[in-house]
Write an enzyme that holds these catalytic residues in place. Structure first.
Site, mmCIF file in Angstrom:
data_model
loop_
_atom_site.group_PDB
_atom_site.id
_atom_site.type_symbol
_atom_site.label_atom_id
_atom_site.label_comp_id
_atom_site.label_asym_id
_atom_site.label_seq_id
_atom_site.Cartn_x
_atom_site.Cartn_y
_atom_site.Cartn_z
ATOM 1 N N ASN A 1 85.449 5.237 -72.819
ATOM 2 C CA ASN A 1 86.686 5.803 -72.792
ATOM 3 C C ASN A 1 87.071 6.563 -71.511
ATOM 4 O O ASN A 1 86.667 7.904 -71.527
ATOM 5 C CB ASN A 1 86.879 6.516 -74.238
ATOM 6 C CG ASN A 1 88.376 7.010 -74.127
ATOM 7 O OD1 ASN A 1 89.196 6.539 -73.475
ATOM 8 N ND2 ASN A 1 88.490 8.128 -75.270
ATOM 9 N N GLU B 1 92.110 12.526 -80.250
ATOM 10 C CA GLU B 1 93.175 13.133 -79.486
ATOM 11 C C GLU B 1 94.521 12.734 -79.477
ATOM 12 O O GLU B 1 95.422 13.445 -79.437
ATOM 13 C CB GLU B 1 92.776 12.964 -77.920
ATOM 14 C CG GLU B 1 91.596 13.647 -77.400
ATOM 15 C CD GLU B 1 90.761 13.211 -76.253
ATOM 16 O OE1 GLU B 1 91.105 12.121 -75.661
ATOM 17 O OE2 GLU B 1 89.583 13.823 -76.021
ATOM 18 N N SER C 1 80.081 13.572 -76.979
ATOM 19 C CA SER C 1 79.186 14.127 -75.912
ATOM 20 C C SER C 1 77.853 13.173 -75.601
ATOM 21 O O SER C 1 76.805 14.130 -75.474
ATOM 22 C CB SER C 1 78.700 15.621 -76.376
ATOM 23 O OG SER C 1 79.905 16.368 -76.393
ATOM 24 N N HIS D 1 92.275 7.350 -81.913
ATOM 25 C CA HIS D 1 91.462 8.310 -81.219
ATOM 26 C C HIS D 1 91.723 9.932 -81.556
ATOM 27 O O HIS D 1 93.058 10.113 -81.943
ATOM 28 C CB HIS D 1 91.478 8.175 -79.524
ATOM 29 C CG HIS D 1 90.207 9.123 -79.145
ATOM 30 N ND1 HIS D 1 90.443 10.327 -78.945
ATOM 31 C CD2 HIS D 1 89.087 8.778 -78.515
ATOM 32 C CE1 HIS D 1 89.424 10.817 -78.212
ATOM 33 N NE2 HIS D 1 88.460 9.994 -78.016
ATOM 34 N N GLU E 1 83.491 9.624 -84.673
ATOM 35 C CA GLU E 1 83.510 10.581 -83.457
ATOM 36 C C GLU E 1 83.856 12.139 -84.076
ATOM 37 O O GLU E 1 85.098 12.364 -84.304
ATOM 38 C CB GLU E 1 84.632 10.441 -82.506
ATOM 39 C CG GLU E 1 84.343 8.933 -81.968
ATOM 40 C CD GLU E 1 84.835 8.680 -80.496
ATOM 41 O OE1 GLU E 1 84.151 8.912 -79.364
ATOM 42 O OE2 GLU E 1 86.231 8.887 -80.497
ATOM 43 N N GLY F 1 83.781 15.838 -75.980
ATOM 44 C CA GLY F 1 83.962 16.508 -74.745
ATOM 45 C C GLY F 1 83.681 18.114 -74.953
ATOM 46 O O GLY F 1 83.823 18.968 -74.003
HETATM 47 C C1 PEP Z 1 85.654 10.288 -76.748
HETATM 48 O O1 PEP Z 1 86.681 10.692 -76.160
HETATM 49 O O2 PEP Z 1 85.701 9.028 -77.133
HETATM 50 C C2 PEP Z 1 84.250 10.854 -76.407
HETATM 51 C C3 PEP Z 1 83.460 10.648 -77.153
HETATM 52 O O3 PEP Z 1 84.298 11.795 -75.427
HETATM 53 P P1 PEP Z 1 82.968 12.563 -74.971
HETATM 54 O O4 PEP Z 1 81.951 11.531 -74.644
HETATM 55 O O5 PEP Z 1 83.358 13.216 -73.415
HETATM 56 O O6 PEP Z 1 82.687 13.564 -75.551
#
Ligand code: PEP
Length: 253
Positions: free
Chosen positions: A10, A98, A212, A96, A166, A172
């Site tokens: 992503n 976000e 992460s 997602h 997630e 992040g």
């Molecule tokens: C994401 O935004 O789907 C995600 C997993 O981000 P990160 O790997 O940076 O934590």
């Protein structure tokens, strides 16, 4: 059971044309496990989708990061599922965190988006996950079950759905879930699918972990029996994405 390892990258709202070309060329030159071992889907911002689709090695696929909840029309700023299909973009990421948290996308709205995108022939990476506050209050399973239920209420065919667990506190932040934490939720989600959808959907739906994931922690996570791959944010913009793709071999070892 035949759940092929799945890794999504992503890219979020990042990149210039030059940077995108560099990532594509890094991916095109990488030695990675074959398509029988790992399915790879990268998700650039909308504006770069045609460029990436037309320059990426053919066994890797692309995903949009969102699409409109129904047929296009007078919805300024939105991109419809039909447009993605017209551009031959096979996948879309929906729900997602976000978007759920910053843009207030509710469970039901995400469920509607997933159902509509599937009805138009797109494949969907459907994201779910709890906040830190929810985890600390012991409601992780209630939260992810409610998010999954809103999807299951409108979707009968799960063949084109990948469920991405997630945890928001891991996205992040550099604070990855432990392999045991990821396995626990993935296993519970599979049980939820078994109890509320069907044995077959529970056995065949890929449940991938995001938050992460990096080149250093991917192998141990990939070794968990109910972790069928990853959705990767930050590390998908870097060469270590290739190491994450290689972790798929843990399943076939
Ligand atoms: C994401 O935004 O789907 C995600 C997993 O981000 P990160 O790997 O940076 O934590």
């Amino acid at each position: 059971m035949g759940r092929k390892f799945f890794v999504g990258g992503n890219w979020k709202c990042n990149g210039t044309t030059e940077e995108v070309k560099k990532i594509v060329s890094m991916l095109n030159g990488a030695e990675v496990p074959s398509g029988d071992i790992v399915e790879v889907v990268v998700s650039p911002p909308f504006v770069f989708l045609p460029l990436v689709k037309n320059s990426l090695r053919p066994e890797f696929h692309v995903a949009a990061q969102n699409c409109w909840v129904k047929k296009g029309g007078a919805f300024t700023g939105e991109v419809s599922a039909e447009m993605l299909v017209n551009l031959e973009i096979p996948w879309v990421i929906l729900g997602h965190s976000e978007r759920r948290l910053i843009l207030n996308e509710a469970n039901e709205f995400v469920g509607e988006k997933v159902a509509y995108a599937l009805s138009q022939g797109l494949k969907v990476i459907a994201c779910i996950g709890e906040t830190l506050e929810q985890r600390e209050s012991g409601s992780t399973m209630d939260v992810v079950a409610a998010q999954t239920k809103a999807i299951a209420a409108l979707v009968s065919n799960w063949a084109n759905v990948v469920l991405a667990y997630e945890p928001v506190w891991a996205i992040g932040t550099g604070k990855v879930a432990t392999p045991a934490q990821a396995q626990e939720v993935h296993c519970e989600l599979r049980k939820w699918l078994k109890a509320n959808v069907s044995d077959e959907v529970a056995a065949t739906t890929r449940i991938i972990y995001g938050g992460s994931v990096n080149g250093g922690n991917c192998k141990e996570l990939a070794g968990q029996p109910d972790v069928d791959g990853f959705l990767v944010g930050g590390a998908s913009l870097k060469p270590e994405f290739v190491d994450i793709l290689k972790s798929a071999t843990v399943k076939s070892a």
